[in-house]
Design an enzyme around this catalytic site. Structure first.
Site, mmCIF file in Angstrom:
data_model
loop_
_atom_site.group_PDB
_atom_site.id
_atom_site.type_symbol
_atom_site.label_atom_id
_atom_site.label_comp_id
_atom_site.label_asym_id
_atom_site.label_seq_id
_atom_site.Cartn_x
_atom_site.Cartn_y
_atom_site.Cartn_z
ATOM 1 N N HIS A 1 -42.561 -55.649 56.532
ATOM 2 C CA HIS A 1 -43.175 -54.853 55.359
ATOM 3 C C HIS A 1 -42.907 -53.268 55.426
ATOM 4 O O HIS A 1 -43.161 -52.721 56.437
ATOM 5 C CB HIS A 1 -44.558 -55.214 55.428
ATOM 6 C CG HIS A 1 -44.934 -56.695 55.024
ATOM 7 N ND1 HIS A 1 -46.242 -57.195 55.220
ATOM 8 C CD2 HIS A 1 -44.129 -57.507 54.538
ATOM 9 C CE1 HIS A 1 -46.237 -58.250 54.662
ATOM 10 N NE2 HIS A 1 -44.875 -58.730 54.294
ATOM 11 N N LYS B 1 -35.647 -57.714 53.271
ATOM 12 C CA LYS B 1 -35.648 -57.223 51.928
ATOM 13 C C LYS B 1 -35.144 -55.721 51.945
ATOM 14 O O LYS B 1 -35.341 -55.016 53.073
ATOM 15 C CB LYS B 1 -36.939 -57.295 51.228
ATOM 16 C CG LYS B 1 -37.302 -58.725 50.715
ATOM 17 C CD LYS B 1 -38.540 -58.573 50.318
ATOM 18 C CE LYS B 1 -39.177 -59.906 49.572
ATOM 19 N NZ LYS B 1 -40.280 -59.704 48.826
ATOM 20 N N TYR C 1 -53.463 -60.020 54.466
ATOM 21 C CA TYR C 1 -53.775 -61.033 55.671
ATOM 22 C C TYR C 1 -55.024 -60.672 56.225
ATOM 23 O O TYR C 1 -55.692 -61.436 56.853
ATOM 24 C CB TYR C 1 -52.793 -61.149 56.502
ATOM 25 C CG TYR C 1 -51.487 -61.456 56.011
ATOM 26 C CD1 TYR C 1 -51.200 -62.771 55.947
ATOM 27 C CD2 TYR C 1 -50.294 -60.536 55.866
ATOM 28 C CE1 TYR C 1 -50.133 -63.167 55.231
ATOM 29 C CE2 TYR C 1 -49.105 -61.063 55.153
ATOM 30 C CZ TYR C 1 -49.052 -62.447 54.855
ATOM 31 O OH TYR C 1 -48.032 -62.896 54.262
ATOM 32 N N HIS D 1 -42.711 -69.996 52.808
ATOM 33 C CA HIS D 1 -43.270 -68.946 52.833
ATOM 34 C C HIS D 1 -44.972 -69.084 53.274
ATOM 35 O O HIS D 1 -45.450 -68.090 53.728
ATOM 36 C CB HIS D 1 -43.433 -68.341 51.349
ATOM 37 C CG HIS D 1 -43.107 -66.937 51.292
ATOM 38 N ND1 HIS D 1 -41.907 -66.231 51.838
ATOM 39 C CD2 HIS D 1 -44.118 -65.650 51.004
ATOM 40 C CE1 HIS D 1 -42.118 -65.057 51.840
ATOM 41 N NE2 HIS D 1 -43.292 -64.684 51.200
ATOM 42 N N ARG E 1 -44.685 -68.548 56.923
ATOM 43 C CA ARG E 1 -44.578 -67.234 56.949
ATOM 44 C C ARG E 1 -46.096 -66.536 56.994
ATOM 45 O O ARG E 1 -46.511 -65.562 57.685
ATOM 46 C CB ARG E 1 -43.874 -66.347 56.042
ATOM 47 C CG ARG E 1 -43.633 -65.016 56.057
ATOM 48 C CD ARG E 1 -42.425 -64.345 55.243
ATOM 49 N NE ARG E 1 -42.677 -62.973 54.904
ATOM 50 C CZ ARG E 1 -42.264 -61.864 55.575
ATOM 51 N NH1 ARG E 1 -41.481 -62.146 56.642
ATOM 52 N NH2 ARG E 1 -42.290 -60.438 55.330
ATOM 53 N N ARG F 1 -38.606 -65.180 56.465
ATOM 54 C CA ARG F 1 -38.316 -65.468 55.179
ATOM 55 C C ARG F 1 -37.387 -66.630 55.009
ATOM 56 O O ARG F 1 -36.648 -66.592 56.038
ATOM 57 C CB ARG F 1 -38.171 -64.340 54.145
ATOM 58 C CG ARG F 1 -39.128 -63.118 54.083
ATOM 59 C CD ARG F 1 -38.511 -61.935 53.330
ATOM 60 N NE ARG F 1 -39.461 -60.880 53.199
ATOM 61 C CZ ARG F 1 -39.436 -59.642 54.070
ATOM 62 N NH1 ARG F 1 -38.461 -59.824 55.000
ATOM 63 N NH2 ARG F 1 -40.344 -58.850 53.638
#
Length: 315
Positions: A280, A184, A289, A254, A257, A153
């Site tokens: 994630h 995150k 994806y 992004h 990414r 990120r």
């Protein structure tokens, strides 16, 4: 008085109510009138009076609008107008329940993340601006390699320090070929750094160290004044670089990414591995994806499979 006339009179009374008593704007009243005309048409087709419309009718009509291509947002606005109409009818004592009360519009499908084609990603990563300042060129090339090669990120990228420390949010271990980042939710993870990214970093680090402004700056990626590069600055530099490299669309961090994840999934098919590399927490986030991967396969099928190609004039 016929049912149709009675329905028409009810609609006119309601529109007068919102125009005079609620003092809604003229355009809003016009939109209400259009939506209620649609409701009346549905009711007439179903041979049911507006006062006798049931929840099942509303749901059926929502499904019909959706199947005809009406967007979820458009249906939500129509339902809002219908709901207000039946709320008013309830206050007038004409209906005992609101048939629209618990009906919701279909959710709009989440847009697919934008990913570059493999060739475009490689073109951007391989591109070098011979006319650029060597210092800036080395820095920007290293950033592109980390964004595309590691799936970082932009916040993780600008949070990297040049050297590991107890206060560092993230750093690169050149010897181990790993990037340690703070993602995150303050979750740490390690991702492998590929050969091309390591080469780009080895070209950038000596130039960074040679600049006296960086003596007290721990950040791996800095601006000319020696301060840590911001996410906004990375966005701007990447956009400029992608346009100079001849890509048809401006690239943002992004997007690289997304490209990392999509291309890795196309090659490996290992969803769990991609989830771990992206950081994630939930695999459902990574599953988007698979839709990109299916798009890629579908395009390949349409272009190459003999049964996918139709002759002109054949249905």
């Amino acid at each position: 008085m016929s049912a149709a006339l009675d329905d028409s009179g009810l609609v006119e009374r309601y529109l007068e109510h919102v125009r005079v008593e609620k003092r809604l704007a003229r355009r809003t009243v016009e939109l209400y009138a259009i939506d209620l005309r649609k409701l009346s048409d549905f009711a007439a087709t179903a041979n049911v009076e507006l006062l006798r419309v049931q929840n099942a009718h509303i749901r059926r009509w929502v499904a019909q609008m959706h199947s005809r291509g009406r967007s979820g947002r458009g249906i939500a606005l129509i339902l809002s107008g219908w709901r207000g109409f039946y709320t008013w009818l309830g206050r007038e004592g004409r209906v005992q329940s609101n048939p629209v009360q618990d009906v919701r519009a279909p959710k709009a499908p989440k847009p697919l993340p934008k990913a570059l084609a493999v060739d475009d990603s490689v073109q951007l990563a391989d591109w070098h601006d011979e006319s650029a300042d060597p210092w800036l060129e080395a820095r920007d090339a290293a950033m592109v390699e980390l964004l595309y090669g590691c799936g970082l990120r932009v916040g993780e990228l600008v949070g990297l320090d040049a050297v590991a420390s107890t206060t560092a949010r993230g750093w690169i271990d050149l010897e181990a070929g790993e990037a340690h980042v703070l993602g995150k939710g303050s979750k740490r993870r390690s991702v492998p750094v590929g050969r091309k990214a390591l080469q780009a970093l080895q070209a950038w680090l000596p130039l960074r160290a040679a600049d006296a402004k960086h003596a007290d700056q721990p950040a791996l990626f800095t601006g000319r004044h020696g301060t840590r590069l911001t996410a906004q600055a990375v966005w701007q530099r990447l956009k400029q670089r992608s346009m100079k490299a001849g890509l048809a669309t401006p690239v943002h961090p992004h997007m690289l990414r997304h490209s990392f994840a999509s291309h890795l999934l196309q090659s490996s098919g290992d969803l769990r591995a991609v989830q771990e590399l992206l950081g994630h927490a939930n695999i459902t986030t990574t599953q988007v994806y698979t839709r990109l991967d299916f798009q890629h396969l579908a395009k390949a099928y349409d272009a190459a499979h003999p049964r996918a190609q139709r002759k002109a004039g054949k249905a």
